[in-house]
Structures are given as structure tokens and as C-alpha cells.
Design a protein around this motif. Structure first.
Motif, mmCIF file in Angstrom:
data_model
loop_
_atom_site.group_PDB
_atom_site.id
_atom_site.type_symbol
_atom_site.label_atom_id
_atom_site.label_comp_id
_atom_site.label_asym_id
_atom_site.label_seq_id
_atom_site.Cartn_x
_atom_site.Cartn_y
_atom_site.Cartn_z
ATOM 1 N N UNK A 107 3.373 -4.831 -20.385
ATOM 2 C CA UNK A 107 2.827 -5.854 -19.479
ATOM 3 C C UNK A 107 3.117 -5.533 -18.014
ATOM 4 N N UNK A 108 4.015 -4.564 -17.750
ATOM 5 C CA UNK A 108 4.414 -4.240 -16.381
ATOM 6 C C UNK A 108 3.846 -2.906 -15.884
ATOM 7 N N UNK A 109 3.247 -2.124 -16.786
ATOM 8 C CA UNK A 109 2.828 -0.770 -16.383
ATOM 9 C C UNK A 109 1.792 -0.821 -15.254
ATOM 10 N N UNK A 110 0.860 -1.749 -15.324
ATOM 11 C CA UNK A 110 -0.140 -1.867 -14.259
ATOM 12 C C UNK A 110 0.522 -2.126 -12.917
ATOM 13 N N UNK A 111 1.497 -3.012 -12.910
ATOM 14 C CA UNK A 111 2.211 -3.337 -11.668
ATOM 15 C C UNK A 111 3.050 -2.151 -11.198
ATOM 16 N N UNK A 112 3.631 -1.421 -12.150
ATOM 17 C CA UNK A 112 4.447 -0.248 -11.793
ATOM 18 C C UNK A 112 3.580 0.800 -11.101
ATOM 19 N N UNK A 113 2.390 1.061 -11.657
ATOM 20 C CA UNK A 113 1.496 2.063 -11.045
ATOM 21 C C UNK A 113 1.000 1.563 -9.686
ATOM 22 N N UNK A 114 0.665 0.287 -9.594
ATOM 23 C CA UNK A 114 0.193 -0.259 -8.313
ATOM 24 C C UNK A 114 1.288 -0.155 -7.252
ATOM 25 N N UNK A 115 2.534 -0.372 -7.649
ATOM 26 C CA UNK A 115 3.655 -0.278 -6.709
ATOM 27 C C UNK A 115 3.879 1.172 -6.275
ATOM 28 N N UNK A 116 3.789 2.109 -7.233
ATOM 29 C CA UNK A 116 3.877 3.542 -6.885
ATOM 30 C C UNK A 116 2.831 3.891 -5.836
ATOM 31 N N UNK A 117 1.621 3.432 -6.086
ATOM 32 C CA UNK A 117 0.515 3.767 -5.181
ATOM 33 C C UNK A 117 0.753 3.168 -3.796
ATOM 34 N N UNK A 118 1.197 1.911 -3.783
ATOM 35 C CA UNK A 118 1.427 1.236 -2.496
ATOM 36 C C UNK A 118 2.554 1.913 -1.724
ATOM 37 N N UNK A 119 3.544 2.458 -2.455
ATOM 38 C CA UNK A 119 4.711 3.072 -1.823
ATOM 39 C C UNK A 119 4.538 4.574 -1.569
ATOM 40 N N UNK A 120 3.323 5.069 -1.739
ATOM 41 C CA UNK A 120 3.030 6.472 -1.427
ATOM 42 C C UNK A 120 2.443 6.549 -0.027
ATOM 43 N N UNK A 121 2.987 7.427 0.774
ATOM 44 C CA UNK A 121 2.495 7.587 2.145
ATOM 45 C C UNK A 121 1.067 8.128 2.129
ATOM 46 N N UNK A 122 0.276 7.842 3.154
ATOM 47 C CA UNK A 122 -1.058 8.437 3.240
ATOM 48 C C UNK A 122 -0.964 9.967 3.125
ATOM 49 N N UNK A 123 -1.812 10.547 2.282
ATOM 50 C CA UNK A 123 -1.770 11.997 2.067
ATOM 51 C C UNK A 123 -0.702 12.425 1.071
ATOM 52 N N UNK A 124 0.068 11.451 0.544
ATOM 53 C CA UNK A 124 1.131 11.766 -0.408
ATOM 54 C C UNK A 124 0.606 11.856 -1.836
#
Ligand SMILES: C[S@@+](CC[C@H](N)C(=O)[O-])C[C@H]1O[C@@H](n2cnc3c(N)ncnc32)[C@H](O)[C@@H]1O
Length: 188
Positions: A107-124
Motif C-alpha cells: 500500500x506504500x510502494x506508490x508513495x515510496x516511488x513518488x517520494x523518490x522522484x520528488x527527492x531527485x534533483x533535476x537531471x538526476x
């Protein structure tokens, strides 16, 4: 010459996808999600990445801290963290999550991936390797979570898919199952 710390501390070889990613990503602030005792973090550290390594297993984190202290790997910060929180507090140029999503709360995997994406710098970059379960190859291992066909690629719509495949692989115990592998670059 690079010291073979994996042999010295009885660690498995670095995940092959981390080795490949390390050849194309410039050293930067990086996050190793579900680092275990650090086979991937240590490799990236030796390449000059500044590593935050997280795992919810305190024993694994303690071992990695001991290795980092003993070897003077001051560019590894290892800390206990439950990935299900999906609440990272820093931004990174590279986030690696190899064979770890399968152990998280589905139930948390979607949020985990969204958080990874949000915490990736542009071009990262994000690197994910995760087991799948498909009609043709139902996952024979009772992981908490598995990906469906095409699911990971869809989650990275809008990113450059530097590498994406869904292929049959073999686990240490000989079980055959599908794995999705993604190396994606966030738009600058
Ligand atoms: C199969 S190991 C993979 C380790 C490493 N990524 C690698 O490629 O060698 C999965 C790791 O995920 C960690 N893990 C499982 N659930 C977790 C959670 N909720 N939060 C953080 N780490 C977790 C486990 O402790 C374990 O170290």
C-alpha cells in the motif's frame, strides 16, 4: 589501487546494475534505499559518491557503519529508516533501490516511488530493480510486493528511460522469476 572491501568484509559483489549506473552517473549525493550491509554503498563510495545509506535493519546499518569507520569512508552516512514512511528529507542526484521494493508494504510502494522522484534533483537518476509477477511467470517467492507488466515504466512517464527491461531472471536458490530494471533520468 581500489581495495577490495567486499572480499575483506565478506560482502556479496556489487549489484551489476549499480556497477553499470556508476559508469555513467557522475559522482554526486546519492541515496541507497534498503542498503543492507552496504555492498552497493561501498562501491559507490569508492567511486566518489557522497552516500546516504538507509535500511530498517539496525544490525545491517551497524555493520556498514563499522566498515565505513574502519576504512575511513567518510562519504557514507548510514542510518536506520523505514522506507514505508516515504518521507525523505534531502534531495539526491542518484537514488538506487535494488531488490528492495518487494519487501515494502504494497500500500506504500506508490508513495515510496513518488517520494523518490520528488527527492531527485533535476537531471538526476533513479535506479530500481524489482521482482514482477505476470500471468506467464507468477512470482514463485512470497514477496510482499511485486510489479505488474509495464507498471514501473508507467510510473516514470515523462522521465528519460536510460534503461528499461522486464526479463526472466534466476534467484540464488534457482527460482526463476521476472524482474523489472529501470534506470531513469529526471528532466532537467
Ligand atoms: C534483498 S536486500 C537488498 C539489499 C541491497 N539493496 C542490495 O542490492 O544488496 C533488501 C533490503 O531491504 C531492507 N528492507 C526491507 N524492508 C525495509 C523497509 N521497510 N525499510 C528499509 N529497508 C527495508 C532489508 O532489511 C534488506 O536489507
Amino acid at each position: 589501487m581500489t581495495v577490495d572491501l567486499h572480499s575483506r568484509y565478506g560482502l556479496s559483489a556489487t549489484h551489476s546494475e549499480v556497477v553499470e549506473a556508476g559508469k555513467i552517473i557522475e559522482p554526486c549525493d546519492a541515496l541507497d534505499m534498503g542498503c543492507s550491509n552496504g555492498r552497493n554503498s561501498i562501491h559507490l563510495s569508492q567511486l566518489g559518491f557522497n552516500i546516504t545509506a538507509v535500511d530498517n535493519n539496525p544490525n545491517a546499518i551497524h555493520m556498514l557503519q563499522q566498515i565505513a569507520n574502519a576504512e575511513g569512508l567518510t562519504n557514507i552516512q548510514a542510518q536506520v529508516y523505514d522506507l514505508n514512511e516515504a518521507d525523505l528529507d534531502s534531495d539526491y542526484g542518484f537514488i538506487a533501490c535494488t531488490v528492495t521494493l518487494m519487501f515494502l508494504d504494497p500500500a506504500r510502494v506508490g508513495a515510496v516511488i513518488a517520494d523518490m522522484q520528488a527527492r531527485t534533483l533535476p537531471g538526476g537518476y533513479n535506479l530500481i530493480v524489482c521482482a514482477m509477477s505476470t500471468d506467464e511467470y507468477p512470482c514463485p517467492v512470497p514477496f510482499r510486493f511485486t510489479l505488474g507488466e509495464g507498471e514501473l515504466g508507467e510510473a516514470y512517464e515523462g522521465w528519460e528511460l536510460v534503461k528499461y527491461n522486464e526479463e526472466l531472471g534466476t534467484m540464488h536458490n534457482g527460482a526463476q522469476l521476472m524482474f523489472a530494471t529501470l534506470l531513469a533520468r529526471k528532466p532537467s
